[in-house]
Design a protein around this motif. Structure first.
Motif, PDB file in Angstrom:
ATOM      1  N   PHE A 109       2.184  40.218   7.181  1.00 12.29           N
ATOM      2  CA  PHE A 109       1.687  38.614   7.003  1.00 12.29           C
ATOM      3  C   PHE A 109       3.326  37.616   5.840  1.00 12.29           C
ATOM      4  CE2 PHE A 109      -1.841  42.111   7.223  1.00 12.29           C
ATOM      5  CZ  PHE A 109      -3.243  41.368   7.725  1.00 12.29           C
ATOM      6  N   ASP A 110       2.419  37.377   6.290  1.00 16.56           N
ATOM      7  CA  ASP A 110       3.585  36.111   6.067  1.00 16.56           C
ATOM      8  C   ASP A 110       2.938  35.756   4.345  1.00 16.56           C
ATOM      9  OD1 ASP A 110       4.261  33.112   4.524  1.00 16.56           O
ATOM     10  OD2 ASP A 110       4.891  33.011   6.690  1.00 16.56           O
ATOM     11  N   GLN A 111       4.536  36.371   3.422  1.00 20.76           N
ATOM     12  CA  GLN A 111       3.647  36.886   1.683  1.00 20.76           C
ATOM     13  C   GLN A 111       3.457  34.855   1.570  1.00 20.76           C
ATOM     14  OE1 GLN A 111       6.944  38.150   0.102  1.00 20.76           O
ATOM     15  NE2 GLN A 111       7.042  39.863   0.863  1.00 20.76           N
ATOM     16  N   LYS A 112       3.856  33.639   2.118  1.00 17.73           N
ATOM     17  CA  LYS A 112       3.688  32.666   1.268  1.00 17.73           C
ATOM     18  C   LYS A 112       1.928  32.223   1.604  1.00 17.73           C
ATOM     19  CE  LYS A 112       7.577  31.016   0.690  1.00 17.73           C
ATOM     20  NZ  LYS A 112       8.780  30.092   0.996  1.00 17.73           N
ATOM     21  N   THR A 113       1.931  32.715   3.271  1.00 21.67           N
ATOM     22  CA  THR A 113       0.604  31.781   4.081  1.00 21.67           C
ATOM     23  C   THR A 113      -0.626  32.744   4.373  1.00 21.67           C
ATOM     24  OG1 THR A 113       1.554  32.567   6.259  1.00 21.67           O
ATOM     25  CG2 THR A 113       2.116  29.649   5.538  1.00 21.67           C
ATOM     26  N   ALA A 141      -0.506  33.980   6.891  1.00 19.11           N
ATOM     27  CA  ALA A 141      -0.458  34.342   8.306  1.00 19.11           C
ATOM     28  C   ALA A 141      -0.079  36.021   9.291  1.00 19.11           C
ATOM     29  CB  ALA A 141       0.358  33.522   8.998  1.00 19.11           C
ATOM     30  N   LEU A 142      -0.433  36.573  10.054  1.00 14.02           N
ATOM     31  CA  LEU A 142      -0.506  37.525  10.775  1.00 14.02           C
ATOM     32  C   LEU A 142       1.258  36.806  11.182  1.00 14.02           C
ATOM     33  CD1 LEU A 142      -1.201  40.428  11.623  1.00 14.02           C
ATOM     34  CD2 LEU A 142      -2.209  39.905  13.642  1.00 14.02           C
ATOM     35  N   THR A 166      10.246  42.221  12.825  1.00 15.47           N
ATOM     36  CA  THR A 166      10.145  41.731  14.188  1.00 15.47           C
ATOM     37  C   THR A 166       8.463  42.775  14.441  1.00 15.47           C
ATOM     38  OG1 THR A 166      10.853  43.243  15.577  1.00 15.47           O
ATOM     39  CG2 THR A 166      11.546  40.662  14.680  1.00 15.47           C
ATOM     40  N   GLY A 167       8.130  44.037  14.712  1.00 18.30           N
ATOM     41  CA  GLY A 167       7.130  44.883  15.772  1.00 18.30           C
ATOM     42  C   GLY A 167       7.565  45.491  16.229  1.00 18.30           C
TER      43      GLY A 167
END
Length: 170
Positions: free
Chosen positions: A1-5, A7-8, A48-49
């Motif tokens: 997850f994006d730490q700020k938003t 978002a996945l 990147t996954g």
């Protein structure tokens, strides 16, 4: 997850919908994870996954440990009484460096170049050389290892057995 938003950023299927108590370790930007139920063990780029390697013959649902070169995995998460084993995997390639004939639902810990672990399959707490797999010593507890991970604190290793005792090894 994006730490700020929130978002996945990516997701990675570690068990085809059949995960069980899976645990991860992240080392140098690589996410190492096991999927129980015969899915395998993976190394995934943590940013990147992208899958870096997958071993279809190593299954685990316990916490691994690493010495920076090898990933030590209790590979007895499936069929822990009939096909239990513990393996050391090369962090970069996933190649099995050595294999030990015990394991089952417990996680290893590392200290002073030794790996410490008890297994659900028998009553022994063991210490072995992290690079070679050579057993240095073992201790017969009053019961099999409980489903837990070894904890290292200072110069001691702690573990719980199913005989209702906590054990401390120096």
């Amino acid at each position: 997850f994006d730490q700020k938003t929130g978002a996945l950023k990516w997701k990675y299927n570690i068990g085809k919908g059949k995960t069980d108590s899976g645990n991860i370790l992240i080392k140098d930007g690589v996410f190492y994870c096991g999927g129980a139920h015969r899915w395998g063990y993976s190394a995934v780029d943590a940013l990147t996954g992208k899958q870096l390697w997958l071993l279809n013959n190593v299954y685990s649902n316990t916490s691994p440990t690493t010495d920076g070169t090898n990933l030590i995995v209790d590979a007895g998460g499936v069929g822990f009484t009939t096909y239990a084993r513990t393996v050391a995997l090369d962090l970069k390639t996933g190649e099995i460096k050595y294999e030990l004939p015990f394991g089952g639902l417990s996680g290893p810990a590392l200290g002073n170049n030794l790996v410490f672990m008890a297994a659900r399959m028998d009553p022994y707490f063991r210490a072995w050389d992290d690079k070679t797999g050579e057993i240095r010593w073992n201790f017969r507890m009053g019961g099999r290892g409980a489903e837990s991970c070894t904890t290292i604190y200072g110069d001691k290793a702690f573990f719980i057995a199913d005989d209702s005792y906590a054990y401390c090894f120096k």
